[in-house]
Motif scaffolding. Sequence first.
Motif, PDB file in Angstrom:
ATOM      1  N   HIS A   1     -94.144 -37.903  24.623  1.00 52.19           N
ATOM      2  CA  HIS A   1     -93.560 -37.412  23.375  1.00 52.19           C
ATOM      3  C   HIS A   1     -92.113 -36.992  23.667  1.00 52.19           C
ATOM      4  O   HIS A   1     -91.881 -36.068  24.441  1.00 52.19           O
ATOM      5  N   ASP A   2     -91.148 -37.672  23.046  1.00 47.27           N
ATOM      6  CA  ASP A   2     -89.748 -37.420  23.399  1.00 47.27           C
ATOM      7  C   ASP A   2     -88.935 -36.800  22.271  1.00 47.27           C
ATOM      8  O   ASP A   2     -87.714 -36.703  22.358  1.00 47.27           O
ATOM      9  N   LEU A   3     -89.591 -36.344  21.191  1.00 41.49           N
ATOM     10  CA  LEU A   3     -88.860 -35.711  20.097  1.00 41.49           C
ATOM     11  C   LEU A   3     -88.573 -34.250  20.425  1.00 41.49           C
ATOM     12  O   LEU A   3     -89.368 -33.571  21.083  1.00 41.49           O
ATOM     13  N   GLU A   4     -87.448 -33.764  19.944  1.00 40.40           N
ATOM     14  CA  GLU A   4     -87.106 -32.361  20.112  1.00 40.40           C
ATOM     15  C   GLU A   4     -87.736 -31.548  18.984  1.00 40.40           C
ATOM     16  O   GLU A   4     -87.831 -32.020  17.845  1.00 40.40           O
ATOM     17  N   PRO A   5     -88.166 -30.319  19.284  1.00 36.48           N
ATOM     18  CA  PRO A   5     -88.727 -29.488  18.212  1.00 36.48           C
ATOM     19  C   PRO A   5     -87.674 -29.137  17.181  1.00 36.48           C
ATOM     20  O   PRO A   5     -86.492 -28.968  17.509  1.00 36.48           O
ATOM     21  N   LEU A   6     -88.105 -29.057  15.928  1.00 41.01           N
ATOM     22  CA  LEU A   6     -87.189 -28.705  14.853  1.00 41.01           C
ATOM     23  C   LEU A   6     -86.968 -27.195  14.834  1.00 41.01           C
ATOM     24  O   LEU A   6     -87.876 -26.409  15.136  1.00 41.01           O
ATOM     25  N   VAL A   7     -85.785 -26.801  14.466  1.00 43.37           N
ATOM     26  CA  VAL A   7     -85.438 -25.382  14.416  1.00 43.37           C
ATOM     27  C   VAL A   7     -85.782 -24.851  13.028  1.00 43.37           C
ATOM     28  O   VAL A   7     -85.466 -25.495  12.020  1.00 43.37           O
TER      29      VAL A   7
END
Length: 358
Positions: free
Chosen positions: A26-32
């Motif tokens: 899983h290479d997505l960054e967490p949303l702020v």
Amino acid sequence: MTKRLHIQYHRKDDGRALYLYGWQAHDLEPLVPPAQPPYPPTAITPGTLNWHPLLETYVTTSPHRQNRTFRPELSDCPFCPSTADRLNEVPFADFDLAVFDNRFPAFVPADQAIPFENPALQPAQGKCELVVYSADHQATMGTLDDTRRALLIEAWVHRYDTLLGLPDIQFVLPFENRGEEIGATLSHPHGQIYALPFLPPVTATMAQSFKKDSKLLVKAFDKHRDLILDEEDGIIAFIPRFGQFSYEIWLAPREPRAGLWAFGQSERKALARLLGKTARAYDALFGQRMPYIMAVQSAPLRFEKTWHSHITFQPFLRTADKLKYIAGVEVTAGHYLKDVTAEEAYQKIKPLFDGDKA
């Protein structure tokens, strides 16, 4: 070639653990979060374990669960992927399969609980997790592909390995409540996992039965040869005459396995396929989504040598327009009544299994 399981750990803004599972990293960054975190960190007052002296088991009281999410609109579904404007339980724009701590747990780890002022109260300590099968809100156990159901099995195995290693945990139960008809409050495809510090009564009875005769299910397969719906690579799907619900289906390995962790790769793949066949057969039976309870029954601690792992599907429709309601004798005495014989159920479901080419 065996696929490699990827697991990514993420700590949510409120401190709860989140695990992302996939066959690829899983290479997505967490949303702020757009402002304040939607679920601010709070200490949870645990429920209480109340001993029932006549039934010799616990009843758990968890008042904080009264405030859990109840049948939200699709736009407010907490299990759908997050967006820049809305941070949901999984703070990513997409994911394959996610497991995270329940925000409204019936059981709480000891190190996260607020102690009671009343020393007579015994806290309900354990762990409750949610398993979101897919980012797709409309998916079901039947419409997921085999690789996603295989991923679910691997996630269950990983959670067994983790949760059974926690102090005082004796039993881990993955399960799925499906359908508003039986009280499911969220329609997004998901299940739950309870890790308990004691054996609930049904589990305790099964454990003792297997201890007396570890071949009980093997013998049941022989007695139910005319009710076997399918068998793939040593995994059997059959309709037990002793099932407590009309159209009840069990999935189990032909040879005893203590738990999912003991299944070989071919058995896990077969189980993934049969989970899909079972769910699709139920939805085809009356031409609508079947409400059901599915439970994964693996061995409690110290019963691994005698237990025979199995998965039960208990459906709640007995006809296209008639729900199975739990009767007084069933609630008060534990004696179940059903309206359809196993043979009749087999005649209706077997063609659905045979015609399923997925």
